[in-house]
Design a protein around this motif. Structure first.
Motif, PDB file in Angstrom:
ATOM      1  N   GLU A 166       0.830  -1.207   0.000  1.00  0.00           N
ATOM      2  CA  GLU A 166       0.000   0.000   0.000  1.00  0.00           C
ATOM      3  C   GLU A 166       0.866   1.259   0.000  1.00  0.00           C
ATOM      4  O   GLU A 166       0.550   2.236  -0.684  1.00  0.00           O
ATOM      5  CB  GLU A 166      -0.947  -0.008   1.204  1.00  0.00           C
ATOM      6  N   VAL A 167       1.958   1.242   0.751  1.00  0.00           N
ATOM      7  CA  VAL A 167       2.881   2.382   0.780  1.00  0.00           C
ATOM      8  C   VAL A 167       3.504   2.577  -0.600  1.00  0.00           C
ATOM      9  O   VAL A 167       3.583   3.699  -1.115  1.00  0.00           O
ATOM     10  CB  VAL A 167       3.976   2.181   1.860  1.00  0.00           C
ATOM     11  N   PHE A 168       3.923   1.483  -1.224  1.00  0.00           N
ATOM     12  CA  PHE A 168       4.518   1.564  -2.566  1.00  0.00           C
ATOM     13  C   PHE A 168       3.516   2.143  -3.560  1.00  0.00           C
ATOM     14  O   PHE A 168       3.839   3.069  -4.311  1.00  0.00           O
ATOM     15  CB  PHE A 168       4.986   0.173  -3.016  1.00  0.00           C
ATOM     16  N   LYS A 169       2.311   1.604  -3.574  1.00  0.00           N
ATOM     17  CA  LYS A 169       1.297   2.079  -4.521  1.00  0.00           C
ATOM     18  C   LYS A 169       0.970   3.548  -4.278  1.00  0.00           C
ATOM     19  O   LYS A 169       0.875   4.333  -5.218  1.00  0.00           O
ATOM     20  CB  LYS A 169       0.027   1.235  -4.435  1.00  0.00           C
ATOM     21  N   LYS A 170       0.818   3.933  -3.028  1.00  0.00           N
ATOM     22  CA  LYS A 170       0.517   5.335  -2.697  1.00  0.00           C
ATOM     23  C   LYS A 170       1.611   6.257  -3.238  1.00  0.00           C
ATOM     24  O   LYS A 170       1.331   7.284  -3.859  1.00  0.00           O
ATOM     25  CB  LYS A 170       0.396   5.496  -1.184  1.00  0.00           C
ATOM     26  N   ASN A 171       2.871   5.869  -3.027  1.00  0.00           N
ATOM     27  CA  ASN A 171       3.988   6.689  -3.515  1.00  0.00           C
ATOM     28  C   ASN A 171       4.060   6.708  -5.031  1.00  0.00           C
ATOM     29  O   ASN A 171       4.379   7.745  -5.623  1.00  0.00           O
ATOM     30  CB  ASN A 171       5.299   6.227  -2.899  1.00  0.00           C
ATOM     31  N   LEU A 172       3.755   5.595  -5.672  1.00  0.00           N
ATOM     32  CA  LEU A 172       3.747   5.564  -7.134  1.00  0.00           C
ATOM     33  C   LEU A 172       2.670   6.503  -7.674  1.00  0.00           C
ATOM     34  O   LEU A 172       2.917   7.263  -8.612  1.00  0.00           O
ATOM     35  CB  LEU A 172       3.522   4.136  -7.653  1.00  0.00           C
ATOM     36  N   LEU A 173       1.501   6.464  -7.079  1.00  0.00           N
ATOM     37  CA  LEU A 173       0.413   7.327  -7.551  1.00  0.00           C
ATOM     38  C   LEU A 173       0.724   8.800  -7.312  1.00  0.00           C
ATOM     39  O   LEU A 173       0.292   9.656  -8.095  1.00  0.00           O
ATOM     40  CB  LEU A 173      -0.913   6.915  -6.918  1.00  0.00           C
ATOM     41  N   LEU A 174       1.493   9.116  -6.275  1.00  0.00           N
ATOM     42  CA  LEU A 174       1.922  10.502  -6.064  1.00  0.00           C
ATOM     43  C   LEU A 174       2.852  10.969  -7.189  1.00  0.00           C
ATOM     44  O   LEU A 174       2.912  12.165  -7.487  1.00  0.00           O
ATOM     45  CB  LEU A 174       2.640  10.645  -4.714  1.00  0.00           C
ATOM     46  N   LEU A 175       3.564  10.034  -7.806  1.00  0.00           N
ATOM     47  CA  LEU A 175       4.491  10.364  -8.896  1.00  0.00           C
ATOM     48  C   LEU A 175       3.844  10.276 -10.274  1.00  0.00           C
ATOM     49  O   LEU A 175       4.449  10.651 -11.269  1.00  0.00           O
ATOM     50  CB  LEU A 175       5.693   9.406  -8.857  1.00  0.00           C
ATOM     51  N   SER A 176       2.625   9.764 -10.335  1.00  0.00           N
ATOM     52  CA  SER A 176       1.964   9.525 -11.621  1.00  0.00           C
ATOM     53  C   SER A 176       1.434  10.823 -12.224  1.00  0.00           C
ATOM     54  O   SER A 176       1.443  11.867 -11.588  1.00  0.00           O
ATOM     55  CB  SER A 176       0.821   8.521 -11.446  1.00  0.00           C
ATOM     56  N   GLY A 177       0.964  10.714 -13.459  1.00  0.00           N
ATOM     57  CA  GLY A 177       0.364  11.853 -14.150  1.00  0.00           C
ATOM     58  C   GLY A 177      -0.034  11.453 -15.554  1.00  0.00           C
ATOM     59  O   GLY A 177       0.607  10.603 -16.174  1.00  0.00           O
ATOM     60  N   LYS A 178      -1.085  12.057 -16.040  1.00  0.00           N
ATOM     61  CA  LYS A 178      -1.632  11.708 -17.365  1.00  0.00           C
ATOM     62  C   LYS A 178      -0.677  12.060 -18.507  1.00  0.00           C
ATOM     63  O   LYS A 178      -0.857  11.590 -19.620  1.00  0.00           O
ATOM     64  CB  LYS A 178      -2.983  12.390 -17.589  1.00  0.00           C
ATOM     65  N   ALA A 179       0.342  12.855 -18.249  1.00  0.00           N
ATOM     66  CA  ALA A 179       1.313  13.207 -19.281  1.00  0.00           C
ATOM     67  C   ALA A 179       2.626  12.444 -19.099  1.00  0.00           C
ATOM     68  O   ALA A 179       3.573  12.634 -19.858  1.00  0.00           O
ATOM     69  CB  ALA A 179       1.578  14.709 -19.264  1.00  0.00           C
ATOM     70  N   LYS A 180       2.681  11.549 -18.101  1.00  0.00           N
ATOM     71  CA  LYS A 180       3.938  10.883 -17.758  1.00  0.00           C
ATOM     72  C   LYS A 180       4.046   9.488 -18.370  1.00  0.00           C
ATOM     73  O   LYS A 180       3.070   8.752 -18.475  1.00  0.00           O
ATOM     74  CB  LYS A 180       4.096  10.795 -16.242  1.00  0.00           C
ATOM     75  N   ILE A 181       5.298   9.151 -18.722  1.00  0.00           N
ATOM     76  CA  ILE A 181       5.624   7.830 -19.256  1.00  0.00           C
ATOM     77  C   ILE A 181       6.448   7.098 -18.202  1.00  0.00           C
ATOM     78  O   ILE A 181       7.412   7.644 -17.666  1.00  0.00           O
ATOM     79  CB  ILE A 181       6.412   7.944 -20.572  1.00  0.00           C
ATOM     80  N   ALA A 182       6.046   5.849 -17.912  1.00  0.00           N
ATOM     81  CA  ALA A 182       6.706   5.072 -16.860  1.00  0.00           C
ATOM     82  C   ALA A 182       7.304   3.790 -17.427  1.00  0.00           C
ATOM     83  O   ALA A 182       6.856   3.274 -18.448  1.00  0.00           O
ATOM     84  CB  ALA A 182       5.708   4.733 -15.751  1.00  0.00           C
ATOM     85  N   LEU A 183       8.302   3.287 -16.723  1.00  0.00           N
ATOM     86  CA  LEU A 183       8.902   1.990 -17.017  1.00  0.00           C
ATOM     87  C   LEU A 183       8.706   1.103 -15.804  1.00  0.00           C
ATOM     88  O   LEU A 183       9.046   1.492 -14.680  1.00  0.00           O
ATOM     89  CB  LEU A 183      10.401   2.137 -17.303  1.00  0.00           C
ATOM     90  N   ASP A 184       8.152  -0.093 -16.023  1.00  0.00           N
ATOM     91  CA  ASP A 184       8.043  -1.112 -14.975  1.00  0.00           C
ATOM     92  C   ASP A 184       9.141  -2.126 -15.249  1.00  0.00           C
ATOM     93  O   ASP A 184       9.112  -2.842 -16.244  1.00  0.00           O
ATOM     94  CB  ASP A 184       6.663  -1.774 -15.032  1.00  0.00           C
ATOM     95  N   SER A 185      10.118  -2.193 -14.357  1.00  0.00           N
ATOM     96  CA  SER A 185      11.250  -3.102 -14.509  1.00  0.00           C
ATOM     97  C   SER A 185      10.937  -4.424 -13.811  1.00  0.00           C
ATOM     98  O   SER A 185      10.907  -4.494 -12.588  1.00  0.00           O
ATOM     99  CB  SER A 185      12.497  -2.467 -13.895  1.00  0.00           C
ATOM    100  N   GLY A 186      10.690  -5.470 -14.582  1.00  0.00           N
ATOM    101  CA  GLY A 186      10.355  -6.775 -14.016  1.00  0.00           C
ATOM    102  C   GLY A 186       8.869  -6.867 -13.720  1.00  0.00           C
ATOM    103  O   GLY A 186       8.460  -7.058 -12.582  1.00  0.00           O
TER     104      GLY A 186
END
Length: 169
Positions: free
Chosen positions: A33-53
């Motif tokens: 839950e902490v990880f997901k919360k922090n990821l969503l704080l970094l997210s954005g509709k204009a952002k491109i992300a990489l999921d490693s693994g």
């Protein structure tokens, strides 16, 4: 670790996340839950992300609506096949699942706003190369009770058999 180990996991467990029971004794909050919360704080509709693994892609697909695009990489063809099937079932179009080695990511420098890693392989130099200025890297590593069911079946794994003893102790 040989790639075929994760292909065996994908074959034997398919959707190994469903029905699992977890202990929730975390002094600082549930790490997922902490990880997901922090990821969503970094997210954005204009952002491109990489999921490693990305493994079976379940986590990335669940959070894909918070990003413009996610590139999700893994070295297990079995896991990637499971991820693509789930993606098709959920009709999600802003995620690309790719067979790729974390140490040889084909994207140019400064491609990603966010790189995240949920117990996957790491290559900090490569991640640094790929992050845009002001980009962010977020990770969660393996804990004592992670994948306990898989460890029991395979008879091995990190902290095998030490389910109720914290590494901090």
């Amino acid at each position: 670790m040989p790639t075929n180990f994760y292909d065996k996991v994908a074959k034997n467990f398919g959707q190994y996340h469903t029905g699992a029971k977890y202990s929730k004794e975390y002094p600082a909050g549930d790490p997922e839950e902490v990880f997901k919360k922090n990821l969503l704080l970094l997210s954005g509709k204009a952002k491109i992300a990489l999921d490693s693994g990305c493994a079976d892609g379940r986590f990335t697909l669940l959070n894909s609506s918070h990003f413009k695009k996610i590139i999700a990489i893994d070295l297990s063809k079995g896991m990637l096949n499971a991820a693509r099937k789930l993606q098709k079932d959920k009709k999600i179009t802003n995620v690309d699942f790719e067979y790729m080695d974390v140490h040889k990511i084909k994207y140019p420098d400064k491609t990603f706003n966010v790189i995240y890693n949920r117990r996957g392989p790491t290559d900090y130099s490569e991640f640094h190369r790929l992050l845009k200025p002001e980009g962010h890297y977020l990770e969660i590593q393996i804990g004592e009770k992670d994948a306990k069911e898989i460890k029991v079946i395979f008879g091995r794994g990190q902290n095998f058999g030490e389910w109720n003893t914290s590494t901090l102790e």
